[in-house]
Design a protein around this motif. Structure first.
Motif, short mmCIF file in Angstrom:
data_model
loop_
_atom_site.label_atom_id
_atom_site.label_comp_id
_atom_site.label_asym_id
_atom_site.label_seq_id
_atom_site.Cartn_x
_atom_site.Cartn_y
_atom_site.Cartn_z
N HIS A 208 0.74 -1.26 -0.23
CA HIS A 208 0.01 0.09 -0.10
C HIS A 208 0.96 1.27 0.19
CE1 HIS A 208 -3.55 -2.53 0.63
NE2 HIS A 208 -3.05 -3.04 1.48
N ALA A 209 2.08 1.02 -0.27
CA ALA A 209 3.07 2.35 -0.44
C ALA A 209 2.76 2.88 -1.53
CB ALA A 209 4.56 1.77 -0.43
N PRO A 210 3.40 4.39 -1.80
CA PRO A 210 3.00 4.91 -2.85
C PRO A 210 3.58 4.18 -4.03
CG PRO A 210 3.81 6.39 -1.05
CD PRO A 210 3.87 5.09 -0.68
N VAL A 211 2.70 4.22 -5.03
CA VAL A 211 2.87 3.56 -6.38
C VAL A 211 4.01 3.95 -7.02
CG1 VAL A 211 1.12 4.48 -7.88
CG2 VAL A 211 1.98 2.33 -7.99
N GLY A 212 4.04 5.24 -7.15
CA GLY A 212 5.07 6.07 -7.90
C GLY A 212 6.43 5.81 -7.75
N ARG A 213 6.97 5.80 -6.18
CA ARG A 213 8.37 5.61 -5.93
C ARG A 213 8.46 4.05 -6.13
NH1 ARG A 213 10.97 2.61 -2.60
NH2 ARG A 213 13.20 3.42 -1.54
N GLU B 77 16.74 -14.64 -14.59
CA GLU B 77 15.87 -13.40 -14.02
C GLU B 77 15.15 -13.69 -12.75
OE1 GLU B 77 12.79 -11.51 -16.56
OE2 GLU B 77 13.29 -13.04 -18.00
N ALA B 78 14.56 -14.79 -12.82
CA ALA B 78 13.48 -15.26 -11.99
C ALA B 78 14.32 -15.14 -10.37
CB ALA B 78 13.02 -16.65 -12.00
N VAL B 79 15.43 -15.50 -10.41
CA VAL B 79 16.11 -15.31 -9.07
C VAL B 79 16.22 -13.97 -8.52
CG1 VAL B 79 18.16 -15.88 -7.86
CG2 VAL B 79 17.21 -17.75 -9.31
N TYR B 80 16.91 -13.14 -9.74
CA TYR B 80 17.04 -11.99 -9.52
C TYR B 80 15.80 -11.20 -9.21
CZ TYR B 80 18.15 -7.14 -11.00
OH TYR B 80 18.10 -5.66 -11.04
N MET B 81 14.78 -11.13 -9.95
CA MET B 81 13.71 -10.36 -9.86
C MET B 81 12.84 -10.75 -8.22
SD MET B 81 13.34 -8.32 -12.25
CE MET B 81 11.71 -7.63 -11.72
N TYR B 82 12.72 -11.94 -8.09
CA TYR B 82 12.21 -12.36 -6.80
C TYR B 82 12.97 -11.43 -5.42
CZ TYR B 82 10.63 -14.26 -2.43
OH TYR B 82 10.33 -14.35 -1.13
N SER B 83 14.26 -11.70 -5.68
CA SER B 83 15.10 -10.81 -4.72
C SER B 83 14.81 -9.59 -4.71
CB SER B 83 16.64 -11.23 -4.92
OG SER B 83 16.71 -12.57 -4.86
N ALA B 84 14.84 -8.82 -5.87
CA ALA B 84 14.61 -7.32 -6.18
C ALA B 84 13.28 -6.87 -5.30
CB ALA B 84 14.95 -7.02 -7.23
N MET B 85 12.21 -7.80 -6.05
CA MET B 85 10.92 -7.36 -5.38
C MET B 85 10.88 -7.45 -4.12
SD MET B 85 8.69 -8.73 -8.56
CE MET B 85 7.52 -7.97 -8.72
N ARG B 86 11.18 -8.60 -3.54
CA ARG B 86 11.02 -8.79 -1.91
C ARG B 86 11.60 -7.67 -1.11
NH1 ARG B 86 11.78 -14.35 1.76
NH2 ARG B 86 11.13 -13.31 3.62
N TRP B 87 13.06 -7.62 -1.51
CA TRP B 87 13.83 -7.00 -0.84
C TRP B 87 14.18 -5.45 -0.99
CZ3 TRP B 87 15.77 -12.13 -1.13
CH2 TRP B 87 15.33 -13.08 -0.07
N VAL B 88 13.55 -4.87 -2.37
CA VAL B 88 13.88 -3.76 -2.56
C VAL B 88 12.87 -3.00 -3.06
CG1 VAL B 88 15.09 -2.16 -4.20
CG2 VAL B 88 16.34 -4.28 -3.56
N VAL B 89 12.15 -3.56 -3.90
CA VAL B 89 10.77 -2.77 -4.61
C VAL B 89 9.58 -2.80 -3.58
CG1 VAL B 89 8.93 -2.70 -6.29
CG2 VAL B 89 11.38 -3.32 -7.07
N PHE B 90 9.24 -3.92 -3.08
CA PHE B 90 7.92 -3.84 -2.03
C PHE B 90 8.41 -4.25 -0.72
CE2 PHE B 90 6.41 -5.76 -6.43
CZ PHE B 90 5.51 -4.32 -6.61
N ARG B 91 9.93 -3.74 -0.29
CA ARG B 91 10.29 -4.05 1.07
C ARG B 91 9.48 -3.53 2.08
NH1 ARG B 91 13.56 0.05 -0.52
NH2 ARG B 91 13.55 1.91 0.87
N ARG B 92 9.13 -4.25 2.88
CA ARG B 92 8.32 -3.71 4.17
C ARG B 92 9.12 -2.65 5.28
NH1 ARG B 92 3.53 -6.09 3.68
NH2 ARG B 92 3.54 -8.19 3.15
#
Length: 169
Positions: free
Chosen positions: A94-99, A141-156
């Motif tokens: 629910h974080a701002p989508v723009g960032r 890319e699957a390994v890279y993308m999951y890691s980036a999404m979990r810990w960078v893009v959608f980090r809590r």
């Protein structure tokens, strides 16, 4: 009768509970190693990867566009869909989508240059059939993308606990 204060049970909530349930039943201690978001990512991105391959086939196989442009268009479409589905169903952000979108674009550009063009097009140039090249690049890319999404893009982001003041007691 349901009270109005109860939150609605959304499709995203049911998806998350289903992933948690499946992970909880995994054998050999995998239930302690595999986070439910990894299963959600695998399911969502398997679907978006299938859409990517289908669009690649249509653009290159049917319309005979060059591999690089077919891969690029298919990739952009699939990753836009992946962002929306992972944000909503898997990471419940629910974080701002723009960032998040800006960070995601950087992650996707790095992924595209390294794995899609680097590995995928490189293997195709070496004579590997373009679907096989795309599958091999997709595994990386699957390994890279999951890691980036979990810990960078959608980090809590953990909110600090408010301090109690003498007035609040």
């Amino acid at each position: 009768m349901h009270e109005l204060s109860e939150t609605a049970d959304t499709i995203a909530d049911r998806f998350t509970r289903w992933c948690e349930s499946v992970v909880h039943r995994m054998p050999f201690g995998l239930n302690r190693l595999v986070p439910p978001t990894f299963l959600g990512f695998a399911l969502i991105n398997s679907g978006t990867f299938a859409a990517d391959l289908a669009l690649l086939t249509v653009l290159h196989g049917w319309f005979e566009l060059p591999v690089w442009s077919s891969v690029t268009v298919a990739y952009v479409c699939a990753f836009g869909l992946s962002f929306v589905l992972n944000r909503t169903f898997n990471f419940h952000s629910h974080a701002p989508v723009g960032r998040q979108a800006a960070v995601y674009i950087v992650v996707v550009v790095v992924n595209y240059l390294a794995f899609i063009l680097g590995i995928g097009s490189g293997l195709t140039a070496l004579g590997v059939e373009y679907h096989v090249s795309r599958l091999l690049a997709g595994a990386c890319e699957a390994v890279y993308m999951y890691s980036a999404m979990r810990w960078v893009v959608f980090r809590r982001v953990v909110e600090p606990e408010p301090e109690l003041t003498p007035d609040a007691m």
